[in-house]
Scaffold this active site. Sequence first.
Site, PDB file in Angstrom:
ATOM      1  N   GLU A   1     -11.910  -8.055  -0.563  1.00  0.00           N
ATOM      2  CA  GLU A   1     -10.217  -7.822  -0.772  1.00  0.00           C
ATOM      3  C   GLU A   1      -9.290  -8.450  -0.910  1.00  0.00           C
ATOM      4  O   GLU A   1      -7.875  -7.594  -1.371  1.00  0.00           O
ATOM      5  CB  GLU A   1     -10.396  -6.903   1.257  1.00  0.00           C
ATOM      6  CG  GLU A   1     -11.351  -5.620   1.284  1.00  0.00           C
ATOM      7  CD  GLU A   1     -10.685  -4.593   0.895  1.00  0.00           C
ATOM      8  OE1 GLU A   1     -10.048  -3.987  -0.010  1.00  0.00           O
ATOM      9  OE2 GLU A   1     -11.517  -3.986   0.565  1.00  0.00           O
TER      10      GLU A   1
ATOM     11  N   TYR B   1      -8.357  -9.394   4.496  1.00  0.00           N
ATOM     12  CA  TYR B   1      -7.546  -8.508   3.642  1.00  0.00           C
ATOM     13  C   TYR B   1      -6.164  -9.717   3.126  1.00  0.00           C
ATOM     14  O   TYR B   1      -5.834 -10.165   2.006  1.00  0.00           O
ATOM     15  CB  TYR B   1      -6.958  -7.185   4.239  1.00  0.00           C
ATOM     16  CG  TYR B   1      -7.481  -5.564   3.821  1.00  0.00           C
ATOM     17  CD1 TYR B   1      -7.386  -4.949   3.056  1.00  0.00           C
ATOM     18  CD2 TYR B   1      -8.992  -5.579   4.771  1.00  0.00           C
ATOM     19  CE1 TYR B   1      -8.606  -3.807   2.574  1.00  0.00           C
ATOM     20  CE2 TYR B   1      -9.410  -4.741   4.790  1.00  0.00           C
ATOM     21  CZ  TYR B   1      -9.243  -3.809   3.507  1.00  0.00           C
ATOM     22  OH  TYR B   1     -10.261  -1.900   3.283  1.00  0.00           O
TER      23      TYR B   1
ATOM     24  N   HIS C   1      -4.279   0.520  -4.128  1.00  0.00           N
ATOM     25  CA  HIS C   1      -5.014  -1.043  -4.097  1.00  0.00           C
ATOM     26  C   HIS C   1      -6.299  -0.260  -4.707  1.00  0.00           C
ATOM     27  O   HIS C   1      -7.326  -1.273  -5.133  1.00  0.00           O
ATOM     28  CB  HIS C   1      -5.128  -0.581  -2.514  1.00  0.00           C
ATOM     29  CG  HIS C   1      -6.078  -1.515  -1.680  1.00  0.00           C
ATOM     30  ND1 HIS C   1      -5.425  -3.343  -1.564  1.00  0.00           N
ATOM     31  CD2 HIS C   1      -7.191  -1.443  -1.779  1.00  0.00           C
ATOM     32  CE1 HIS C   1      -6.534  -2.913  -0.823  1.00  0.00           C
ATOM     33  NE2 HIS C   1      -7.585  -2.195  -0.857  1.00  0.00           N
TER      34      HIS C   1
END
Length: 452
Positions: free
Chosen positions: A101, A165, A78
């Site tokens: 995100e 996200y 990530h």
Amino acid sequence: RVWAEPSVVKAAAFEFDGMEAFLSAAEEITQLPYPWKRYDLLCLPPSFPYGGMENPCLTFVTPTLLAGDKSLADVVAHEIAHSWTGNLVTNLTWEHFWLNEGYTMWLQRKIMCAVNNDPLLFDFDAIGGFSSLKESVEMFPDDYTRLIPVLGDADPDDAFSSIPYEKGFHLLYVLERKVGSESFLSFTRAYLQKYKYGFITSEEFQSFFEQYFEGNTEADGVDWKRWFHEPGMPIEVLKFDRTLSKASEELAETWLAYDVSNGVGVAPTTDIAGWSSSQITCVLDTMLDKTNAGEANPLKLSTVKEFGDMYGLKETKNSEILFRYCRLAIHARDEDILPVVVHFITTQGRMKYIRPLYQDLFTCGYGVLAVKTFVSKKDFYHPIAAKMLAVDLKISVEKGNHHVQGEQEEENTQKVDQNTIKVFHDISSNKILIAIVIITGFAGIFALRRRK
């Protein structure tokens, strides 16, 4: 290079030795070379409040990733993905944080599929993310559940959740499903090329998408206004491929059925010794989801104990698994889990774990323990984490000229052993000082008032 304190440097070097593979996969997917020349990783002390921080050249990570089997390395993937989606192309303001995100979740999942040579991992990981999204939507006010949140003068940390996200990822995945994976990959490469070393807003992203796919009827029909501004869950919910999650979900359902039957019959005996940590996490996520995070319909104490003992969940070194099991056990009022929980929340300060666990303790009859634990360990936590925990525990932190004093709460009160907790916020140093003021000769118990 991997940097860490001497006591964990060998463990960190082992855990994160896949960085080069992640970087190579990201370069192949984006068709752009890693833009920051050097890539090092720093494993910070345990009080670090986040899973990772994507500083160019030097990623910060939490030691809670040191599971001993490289099972939590997707966090590194990530942060590496952020080298392109976040650092190379950056959201203009916090309102457009989902572009950082959400796109990084998309790229992270592509990286993990490439490295493991398994495209099914994309949807499998997204299933867990969707569960996290549902919980965040239930916890936060509507203004913060929009893809473009209404922040006003609020501290962006107050709105921090999985929403940018996973809701952001969901929009991108909807777009990918509409135009096809190859077309969306080409679009992503063009997007990174056009906006590299620059800033972007949601409206600019929309405009570029519409220009890129002009004349492509498959790209029509996106209700951008609703996607950007409607609160709650995504306006279009995709069906995920559940090939990899099937066994986990079935095991969870079997335990849930056993719980409903009041323990009549034989407990599930599925051997999960060879399962990945992601599969075990999926079992726990399913159980949490089906019981509304263990809060509305908690499992019976006997079920939780039998479940935990069978799979050795209290002894696991995997933070993701331990975190979820602790939540189930707290809501089942398993007092044997309390020492495990206290040790977990006082030996690391990752907000993903400590905030929900403190909240669970607070709402499940263990508020005194929660507040006492926080007060005794307040100096261990990062100032941001300490501030957010004070809010979660109904301890007011209000801005003033110099210091801030907590006041009494008329609703949602929490008793604390004849003591009143007063919290002061030093504006100049951005540190929280918590003092326990012992009230003598006073028969009542002060209540704590939350910031209005």
